[in-house]
Structures are given as C-alpha cells and as structure tokens.
Design an enzyme around this catalytic site. Structure first.
Site, PDB file in Angstrom:
ATOM      1  N   TYR A   1       0.864  -1.188   0.000  1.00  0.00           N
ATOM      2  CA  TYR A   1       0.000   0.000   0.000  1.00  0.00           C
ATOM      3  C   TYR A   1       0.896   1.231   0.000  1.00  0.00           C
ATOM      4  O   TYR A   1       1.531   1.548   1.000  1.00  0.00           O
ATOM      5  CB  TYR A   1      -0.907  -0.032   1.238  1.00  0.00           C
ATOM      6  CG  TYR A   1      -1.986   1.045   1.328  1.00  0.00           C
ATOM      7  CD1 TYR A   1      -2.072   2.108   0.429  1.00  0.00           C
ATOM      8  CD2 TYR A   1      -2.941   0.997   2.345  1.00  0.00           C
ATOM      9  CE1 TYR A   1      -3.067   3.068   0.526  1.00  0.00           C
ATOM     10  CE2 TYR A   1      -3.942   1.959   2.454  1.00  0.00           C
ATOM     11  CZ  TYR A   1      -3.991   2.998   1.550  1.00  0.00           C
ATOM     12  OH  TYR A   1      -4.968   3.960   1.658  1.00  0.00           O
TER      13      TYR A   1
ATOM     14  N   GLY B   1      -5.537   4.224  -6.515  1.00  0.00           N
ATOM     15  CA  GLY B   1      -5.948   4.776  -5.223  1.00  0.00           C
ATOM     16  C   GLY B   1      -6.836   6.010  -5.336  1.00  0.00           C
ATOM     17  O   GLY B   1      -7.969   6.001  -4.858  1.00  0.00           O
TER      18      GLY B   1
ATOM     19  N   LYS C   1      -1.258  -1.172  -4.182  1.00  0.00           N
ATOM     20  CA  LYS C   1      -2.350  -0.199  -4.192  1.00  0.00           C
ATOM     21  C   LYS C   1      -1.670   1.144  -4.270  1.00  0.00           C
ATOM     22  O   LYS C   1      -0.960   1.551  -3.347  1.00  0.00           O
ATOM     23  CB  LYS C   1      -3.167  -0.332  -2.908  1.00  0.00           C
ATOM     24  CG  LYS C   1      -4.066   0.833  -2.573  1.00  0.00           C
ATOM     25  CD  LYS C   1      -5.033   0.408  -1.489  1.00  0.00           C
ATOM     26  CE  LYS C   1      -5.584   1.557  -0.664  1.00  0.00           C
ATOM     27  NZ  LYS C   1      -6.124   2.665  -1.434  1.00  0.00           N
TER      28      LYS C   1
ATOM     29  N   GLU D   1     -10.575  10.197  -7.662  1.00  0.00           N
ATOM     30  CA  GLU D   1     -10.807  11.311  -8.593  1.00  0.00           C
ATOM     31  C   GLU D   1     -10.205  11.033  -9.964  1.00  0.00           C
ATOM     32  O   GLU D   1     -10.545  11.696 -10.942  1.00  0.00           O
ATOM     33  CB  GLU D   1     -10.164  12.601  -8.056  1.00  0.00           C
ATOM     34  CG  GLU D   1     -10.721  13.103  -6.749  1.00  0.00           C
ATOM     35  CD  GLU D   1     -10.079  12.461  -5.496  1.00  0.00           C
ATOM     36  OE1 GLU D   1      -9.489  11.357  -5.618  1.00  0.00           O
ATOM     37  OE2 GLU D   1     -10.197  13.062  -4.428  1.00  0.00           O
TER      38      GLU D   1
END
Ligand SMILES: CC(=O)N[C@H](C=O)[C@@H](O)[C@H](O)[C@H](O)CO
Ligand SMILES: CC(=O)C(=O)O
Length: 316
Positions: free
Chosen positions: A140, A193, A168, A196
C-alpha cells in the site's frame, strides 16, 4: 485475456469504513450489516482496516474483531483484502497471522508512520508480514499520508517474490502507477488509489481500484470500470466528471469519513461516528449531506438505467 492473479483479484474494492456502536466501540453487528449492504452492489471485494477503515486508530484486538465480523458475513461472496499495517512490525505480524487464520484473501500494508523510515526499514517491515503468512501481499503506497514513496527498485525487488502480488497506488502520479505496472511484470496487480482519477489510472494500466469514496457510490464505480472495459471512453469521462463533483462535495466536510458515514446512516446503515481526531459532521452539515445523498441516488439510478439499455442493445 488476463490470467492468474490479475484475473483473480482485479476489480473494484470498497475501502470499508469503520463500524462503531453509539459509544464508539467496534460493533460486530454493525460491521456485518455494513458488509452485507455491499454484497449485492457488484463490487469485487472489500478492503478492511485501511485509511477509510481507521485501522491505524484502532487497537490490534479491535482490528481483529472487525475483520472476523466481515468475514463471517460475506466470506465467499466478496473478496476480502485486509490492511494489516500497524506502527510496529510486531503488531503488523500479529495481524498478518490472524488474517490468514480467519481466511482473508490477501493482506496489505502501509509502511510504519511517524518515524522517518529508511527504505531498508520499510522493506524489513513489509518482509516480516510477507514471511509470517502464506497470503498474497499487496503493497500500500500512500506517500501523501505516510511520507514514504515506494521506489521502483524496491517494488521490483519485492514483486520478485510469488507472494507479493500487487500494489495499491494512492500516490497521484499516474506515470508512477504505469512504472509500477511495468516493473511488477506480467501478472502483477496495480490498484488505483485516488478515486478522482480512477479512469486515468485504468488507462495507465491499473487493473482496478480500491477507494475511500466507493462506499457511498459503489455502483457508479462499477459502471465506470465497465465502461472503461468496453472501450466507451467518452461515457466513462462524463461519469468520472459526475463522480468528481460528488467527491469535491464530500471533501468539504470536517472529515471525509464522517461525511461518508453520515450518508450511509441516511441509507439505514449505521456505523457510528469516525474515531477522533477524525471529526464527525456537524448539525449544520445535515441538510447539504441529505441533498448530496439524494443526488448520488439519482445518479446511480440514471446510470443503472443506462446500463440496462446497453444490455438490451447487446442482446438485440
Ligand atoms: C489520500 C487517500 O485517503 N486516498 C484514498 C485512497 O487511495 C482515496 O480513496 C481517497 O479517499 C479519495 O480519492 C478521495 O479523495
Ligand atoms: C482509501 C483507501 O483505499 C483506504 O481506505 O485504504
């Protein structure tokens, strides 16, 4: 055609919110209800105990309870990736072992936070989790909150192990995302991630996404993913625009998670307030959140209709 790990794990994963009772204690019952709420939305799975799940604000015991409740409810129906990153390697390893014992599908972790960690320290931290369980591991990377940005050489080194199956990527550079995808090799997963720029992430090579706002609009992200898969990029762009308007509205509140949890409550799924220092919404926020919820529900209905039409056309 995708095969192997990419085929197994690709898709849309909701970064699951925390589930507390009205006194702020982890609630098994609410965790189950929350997981159940998502089982029929079309998402591939849930990401438990990450940023949105407030894992970093919870004790090891609370994190175990949360995961157990989710697995009891939806194991086999949804893929469960569990965030096991804690500040100490000791706690992270305990959570990795627990995740395997109770049957999660994969584990994932951020680096340790607060102390500035060398790359060697982060590598050792992650490697300890990888070695302590036989589950697939997903790195991550979220440099804007941890202060640590995953380098391509470290990714390449970790990805050389069979158990390290993906990353991620929550950093905002889609170029870095693309570089991770290339460095990870053929069967290496990259999850977008930043919600947007989901579409941009997919275009640059992401196999799916794990996101903090999917939990209030899962169907919209599933549709967006499907439009991308069908090559209907213009329609995908306009849906991303609709989604981004919602995200911008969500980000106006004292905390993103407080706003999302309030919206879920409006839909009959109570999860309590976020844990302090994450701020809850204020009474003066209620009216605009109700409006935002209605707008999201309307957009979801509209896009559901659009996909039915598309289905009808395909079968004609
Ligand atoms: C910084 C952060 O928390 N990023 C999340 C995960 O990558 C996103 O899912 C955001 O919550 C989302 O993009 C809203 O800004
Ligand atoms: C946002 C995200 O993916 C997380 O909550 O970890």
């Amino acid at each position: 055609m995708t095969t192997g790990l990419v085929a197994k794990f690709q898709g849309i994963y909701i970064a699951l919110y925390s589930a507390y009772d009205d006194n702020g204690e982890v609630s098994r019952e609410r965790a189950k209800k929350l997981a159940r709420h998502y089982a029929s939305t079309g998402v591939t799975g849930l990401y438990v105990g990450g940023s949105s799940g407030e894992g970093i604000l919870q004790s090891v015991e609370e994190r175990k309870v949360m995961l157990e409740a989710v697995l009891e409810e939806v194991k086999g129906e949804l893929k469960i990736i569990v965030h096991v990153g804690a500040n100490s390697t000791r706690d992270s390893v305990a959570l990795s072992r627990h995740a395997e014992q109770c049957g999660a599908d994969a584990i994932s972790a951020v680096p340790s936070i607060y102390y500035r960690m060398s790359e060697a320290a982060v590598e050792h931290h992650w490697q300890s989790m990888i070695d302590s369980s036989s589950l697939p591991f997903i790195i991550y990377n979220i440099p804007q909150t941890t202060g640590f940005n995953l380098s391509v050489p470290l990714l390449r080194k970790l990805a050389a192990q069979d158990k390290v199956v993906g990353v991620k990527m929550s950093g905002e550079s889609t170029f870095d995302l693309q570089q991770y995808k290339m460095a990870g090799g053929e069967d290496f997963l990259v999850f977008n991630g930043p919600d947007e720029q989901f579409l941009a992430g997919r275009i640059m090579g992401a196999d799916g996404g794990i996101g903090g706002t999917y939990g209030v609009m899962p169907e919209l992200f599933c549709t967006l993913d499907r439009l991308f898969g069908l090559g209907r990029i213009r329609e995908a762009q306009s849906l991303q625009n609709v989604i981004n308007d919602f995200i911008k509205r969500l980000l106006r509140y004292p905390s993103l998670y407080g706003a999302c949890k309030h919206i879920l409550q409006l839909r009959g799924v109570a999860t309590g307030e976020p844990r302090l220092p994450l701020l809850p919404v204020r009474p003066e926020d209620h009216a605009s959140l109700m409006e935002l919820n209605q707008d999201m529900i309307a957009a979801t209905a509209k896009y559901a209709q659009a996909s039915t039409m598309e289905g009808a056309q395909r079968h004609a």
